[in-house]
Design a protein around this motif. Structure first.
Motif, PDB file in Angstrom:
ATOM      1  N   LEU A 199       0.827  -1.208   0.000  1.00 41.88           N
ATOM      2  CA  LEU A 199       0.000   0.000   0.000  1.00 41.88           C
ATOM      3  C   LEU A 199       0.858   1.254   0.000  1.00 41.88           C
ATOM      4  N   ILE A 200       1.942   1.233   0.764  1.00 39.73           N
ATOM      5  CA  ILE A 200       2.846   2.380   0.818  1.00 39.73           C
ATOM      6  C   ILE A 200       3.477   2.614  -0.548  1.00 39.73           C
ATOM      7  N   ASP A 201       3.963   1.545  -1.171  1.00 37.69           N
ATOM      8  CA  ASP A 201       4.602   1.668  -2.477  1.00 37.69           C
ATOM      9  C   ASP A 201       3.632   2.190  -3.523  1.00 37.69           C
ATOM     10  N   ASP A 202       2.426   1.642  -3.534  1.00 33.99           N
ATOM     11  CA  ASP A 202       1.437   2.082  -4.513  1.00 33.99           C
ATOM     12  C   ASP A 202       1.083   3.553  -4.316  1.00 33.99           C
ATOM     13  N   TRP A 203       0.976   3.970  -3.067  1.00 28.10           N
ATOM     14  CA  TRP A 203       0.673   5.379  -2.764  1.00 28.10           C
ATOM     15  C   TRP A 203       1.827   6.275  -3.221  1.00 28.10           C
ATOM     16  N   ALA A 204       3.053   5.870  -2.937  1.00 33.88           N
ATOM     17  CA  ALA A 204       4.220   6.655  -3.346  1.00 33.88           C
ATOM     18  C   ALA A 204       4.319   6.734  -4.866  1.00 33.88           C
ATOM     19  N   ARG A 206       1.933   6.536  -7.015  1.00 31.68           N
ATOM     20  CA  ARG A 206       0.850   7.375  -7.520  1.00 31.68           C
ATOM     21  C   ARG A 206       1.147   8.861  -7.341  1.00 31.68           C
ATOM     22  N   HIS A 207       1.757   9.222  -6.210  1.00 33.84           N
ATOM     23  CA  HIS A 207       1.921  10.644  -5.888  1.00 33.84           C
ATOM     24  C   HIS A 207       3.311  11.206  -6.187  1.00 33.84           C
ATOM     25  N   THR A 208       4.293  10.328  -6.352  1.00 34.84           N
ATOM     26  CA  THR A 208       5.645  10.835  -6.633  1.00 34.84           C
ATOM     27  C   THR A 208       6.243  10.265  -7.908  1.00 34.84           C
ATOM     28  N   GLY A 209       5.645   9.204  -8.431  1.00 34.62           N
ATOM     29  CA  GLY A 209       6.214   8.556  -9.606  1.00 34.62           C
ATOM     30  C   GLY A 209       7.315   7.575  -9.278  1.00 34.62           C
ATOM     31  N   GLU A 210       7.742   7.534  -8.010  1.00 36.46           N
ATOM     32  CA  GLU A 210       8.769   6.587  -7.585  1.00 36.46           C
ATOM     33  C   GLU A 210       8.112   5.275  -7.160  1.00 36.46           C
ATOM     34  N   PRO A 211       8.800   4.139  -7.364  1.00 39.61           N
ATOM     35  CA  PRO A 211       8.183   2.848  -7.024  1.00 39.61           C
ATOM     36  C   PRO A 211       8.062   2.594  -5.532  1.00 39.61           C
ATOM     37  N   VAL A 212       8.809   3.337  -4.701  1.00 40.24           N
ATOM     38  CA  VAL A 212       8.743   3.168  -3.248  1.00 40.24           C
ATOM     39  C   VAL A 212       8.814   4.546  -2.588  1.00 40.24           C
ATOM     40  N   ASP A 213       8.481   4.574  -1.298  1.00 41.92           N
ATOM     41  CA  ASP A 213       8.705   5.785  -0.505  1.00 41.92           C
ATOM     42  C   ASP A 213      10.148   5.735  -0.024  1.00 41.92           C
ATOM     43  N   LEU A 214      11.048   6.228  -0.846  1.00 41.85           N
ATOM     44  CA  LEU A 214      12.477   6.101  -0.592  1.00 41.85           C
ATOM     45  C   LEU A 214      12.860   6.751   0.728  1.00 41.85           C
ATOM     46  N   ASP A 215      13.469   5.962   1.598  1.00 42.37           N
ATOM     47  CA  ASP A 215      13.899   6.402   2.933  1.00 42.37           C
ATOM     48  C   ASP A 215      12.747   6.938   3.776  1.00 42.37           C
ATOM     49  N   GLY A 216      11.513   6.598   3.396  1.00 44.90           N
ATOM     50  CA  GLY A 216      10.356   7.061   4.158  1.00 44.90           C
ATOM     51  C   GLY A 216      10.171   8.560   4.099  1.00 44.90           C
ATOM     52  N   ALA A 217      10.729   9.206   3.065  1.00 43.97           N
ATOM     53  CA  ALA A 217      10.710  10.668   3.001  1.00 43.97           C
ATOM     54  C   ALA A 217       9.293  11.223   2.942  1.00 43.97           C
ATOM     55  N   LEU A 218       8.418  10.576   2.177  1.00 45.03           N
ATOM     56  CA  LEU A 218       7.046  11.073   2.051  1.00 45.03           C
ATOM     57  C   LEU A 218       6.311  10.917   3.385  1.00 45.03           C
ATOM     58  N   ALA A 219       6.400   9.740   3.985  1.00 48.63           N
ATOM     59  CA  ALA A 219       5.742   9.515   5.273  1.00 48.63           C
ATOM     60  C   ALA A 219       6.336  10.395   6.359  1.00 48.63           C
ATOM     61  N   GLY A 220       7.637  10.616   6.297  1.00 48.08           N
ATOM     62  CA  GLY A 220       8.301  11.428   7.312  1.00 48.08           C
ATOM     63  C   GLY A 220       7.869  12.880   7.297  1.00 48.08           C
ATOM     64  N   GLY A 264      -1.112  10.660   3.890  1.00 51.47           N
ATOM     65  CA  GLY A 264      -1.524   9.331   3.452  1.00 51.47           C
ATOM     66  C   GLY A 264      -0.399   8.323   3.620  1.00 51.47           C
ATOM     67  N   ALA A 265       0.818   8.720   3.243  1.00 54.74           N
ATOM     68  CA  ALA A 265       1.960   7.816   3.391  1.00 54.74           C
ATOM     69  C   ALA A 265       2.236   7.521   4.858  1.00 54.74           C
ATOM     70  N   ALA A 266       2.148   8.556   5.713  1.00 51.70           N
ATOM     71  CA  ALA A 266       2.381   8.345   7.147  1.00 51.70           C
ATOM     72  C   ALA A 266       1.337   7.407   7.738  1.00 51.70           C
ATOM     73  N   THR A 267       0.091   7.575   7.332  1.00 51.94           N
ATOM     74  CA  THR A 267      -0.990   6.746   7.872  1.00 51.94           C
ATOM     75  C   THR A 267      -0.873   5.307   7.386  1.00 51.94           C
ATOM     76  N   LEU A 268      -0.514   5.106   6.121  1.00 49.55           N
ATOM     77  CA  LEU A 268      -0.347   3.746   5.607  1.00 49.55           C
ATOM     78  C   LEU A 268       0.865   3.066   6.239  1.00 49.55           C
ATOM     79  N   THR A 269       1.909   3.833   6.512  1.00 48.48           N
ATOM     80  CA  THR A 269       3.072   3.266   7.189  1.00 48.48           C
ATOM     81  C   THR A 269       2.696   2.847   8.606  1.00 48.48           C
ATOM     82  N   ALA A 270       1.936   3.694   9.290  1.00 50.89           N
ATOM     83  CA  ALA A 270       1.464   3.347  10.635  1.00 50.89           C
ATOM     84  C   ALA A 270       0.539   2.134  10.599  1.00 50.89           C
ATOM     85  N   PHE A 271      -0.217   1.970   9.512  1.00 57.78           N
ATOM     86  CA  PHE A 271      -1.106   0.810   9.348  1.00 57.78           C
ATOM     87  C   PHE A 271      -0.290  -0.481   9.323  1.00 57.78           C
ATOM     88  N   THR A 272       0.796  -0.486   8.559  1.00 57.94           N
ATOM     89  CA  THR A 272       1.668  -1.658   8.517  1.00 57.94           C
ATOM     90  C   THR A 272       2.213  -1.984   9.898  1.00 57.94           C
TER      91      THR A 272
END
Length: 368
Positions: A199-204, A206-220, A264-272
């Motif tokens: 879910l985190i990867d898909d969200w990242a 969608r919103h950044t074009g990157e396949p992952v939330d690299l280093d958790g930067a978006l959630a952070g 959204g990224a922070a909440t999905l990370t907290a969900f995991t």
């Protein structure tokens, strides 16, 4: 002792992991050379289409063309990975006694057999000139098990080889999260905990074009929406007792749609993290430490949240000398050897199968 190659291409859609393991399929585990090959953007797009098509693939129907295309792509990609691994290790196919091919285009939850069965194992054996063991889930599912998770027996072997005597939990955070509890007396309990990185990867993406939330930067950069997190955790799965399993699409990000990309990224990370913590409540003992494998351990925001949420030390696999990116690939090499020896691959306490269950299908190189 058999030298085997394990291959893993999981639902996180990051790439292929390949690892060599010398093992007897029981107590001896000696990791050898390993490598990771990331998917290209084009390959990842093909795999995403296959995963979407697989969601609507009903029992008795022919394999969707999108899934067939992904299987062709994966077979060739895995053959390239094996050849590159052997080359880097200075080995030739005759030096390897078995392989394990793990596909990713089918949901892992228990379902009846489907039409248009995969021939990936047969094709890979022919391409690389090494016997291949695949199809490890079918016997478990046919006997009433969930067919997942399959790695716990290797987790147990790693714990024993490390000389750990206290209760520990191995947390794998891939596309889906799962946990293995190894008791001091040798008891083993394992189950999927909920969402991992998917879910985190898909969200990242969608919103950044990157396949992952690299280093958790978006959630952070965001804040956890506690009310939405509570809503996500109301899913019946979390109260169900183990053993239990799920797939990449068992949970939807719809609840966070109105949030900003960082929130959204922070909440999905907290969900995991909360899903893992809720899973710990189903463990009969108190782990002295939580050993984290899989891509999630590279997300510092996720790891900080996990450390705050769990009692006991949370540490990456590398702190024990393990290779956190390679554990699952090594595990499937281990399972391939167990399959060749007729040993169980799953247990009542790992997949819910009624009794310890062997499995796997052997494809001899050069013939079906």
């Amino acid at each position: 002792m058999i030298r085997a190659i394990g291959l893993m291409s999981g639902t996180s859609l990051d790439g292929i992991d390949a690892a060599i393991l010398d093992t007897d399929g029981e107590h001896v585990v000696r990791p050898g050379h390993s490598l990771g090959i990331p998917y290209s953007a084009e390959e990842r797009a093909v795999l995403r289409q296959a995963l979407e098509a697989a969601k609507g693939w009903e029992p008795g129907e022919q394999m969707p063309e999108a899934v067939a295309e992904a299987e062709r792509l994966l077979t060739l990609a895995h053959a390239v990975a094996v050849r590159r691994l052997l080359d880097e290790a200075g080995l030739a196919p005759p030096h390897v006694g078995g392989g394990r091919f793990h596909g990713q285009t089918r949901p892992p939850q228990p379902e009846p057999g489907r039409a248009g069965q995969s021939r990936m194992g047969e094709a890979l054996a022919s391409l690389v000139g090494i016997d291949v063991v695949n199809d490890f889930r079918s016997a478990d599912v046919a006997a009433g098990g969930h067919g997942a998770p399959l790695v716990p027996l290797y987790h147990q072997a790693l714990v024993r080889s490390a000389g750990i005597r206290e209760p520990v939990a191995i947390v794998n955070i891939g596309g889906v999260g799962n946990i293995t509890y190894v008791a001091p007396e040798g008891g083993l309990i394992a189950f999927d905990t909920g969402p991992g990185n998917a879910l985190i990867d898909d969200w990242a993406h969608r919103h950044t074009g990157e396949p992952v939330d690299l280093d958790g930067a978006l959630a952070g950069a965001g804040e956890v929406d506690v009310e939405i997190l509570r809503e996500l955790m109301a899913h019946d799965f979390f109260e169900a007792p183990p053993p239990k399993s799920l797939d990449r699409f068992s949970f939807s990000p719809a609840a966070v749609e109105r949030l900003s990309p960082p929130d959204g990224a922070a909440t999905l990370t907290a969900f995991t993290v909360e899903a893992i913590a809720r899973g710990v409540a189903h463990i009969p003992g108190v782990p002295s430490r939580f050993i984290v494998c899989g891509g999630g351990r590279r997300n510092p925001v996720l790891m900080r949240m996990l450390s705050k949420r769990l009692q006991g030390g949370v540490l990456p696999a590398e702190d024990l000398g393990w290779r956190g990116d390679d554990v699952e690939a090594e595990a499937f090499a281990y399972l391939a050897v167990r399959s060749l020896r007729g040993l169980p691959l799953s247990l009542p306490t790992t997949t819910g199968v009624p009794e310890p269950m062997p499995g796997g299908r052997l494809h001899r190189a050069g013939r079906s």
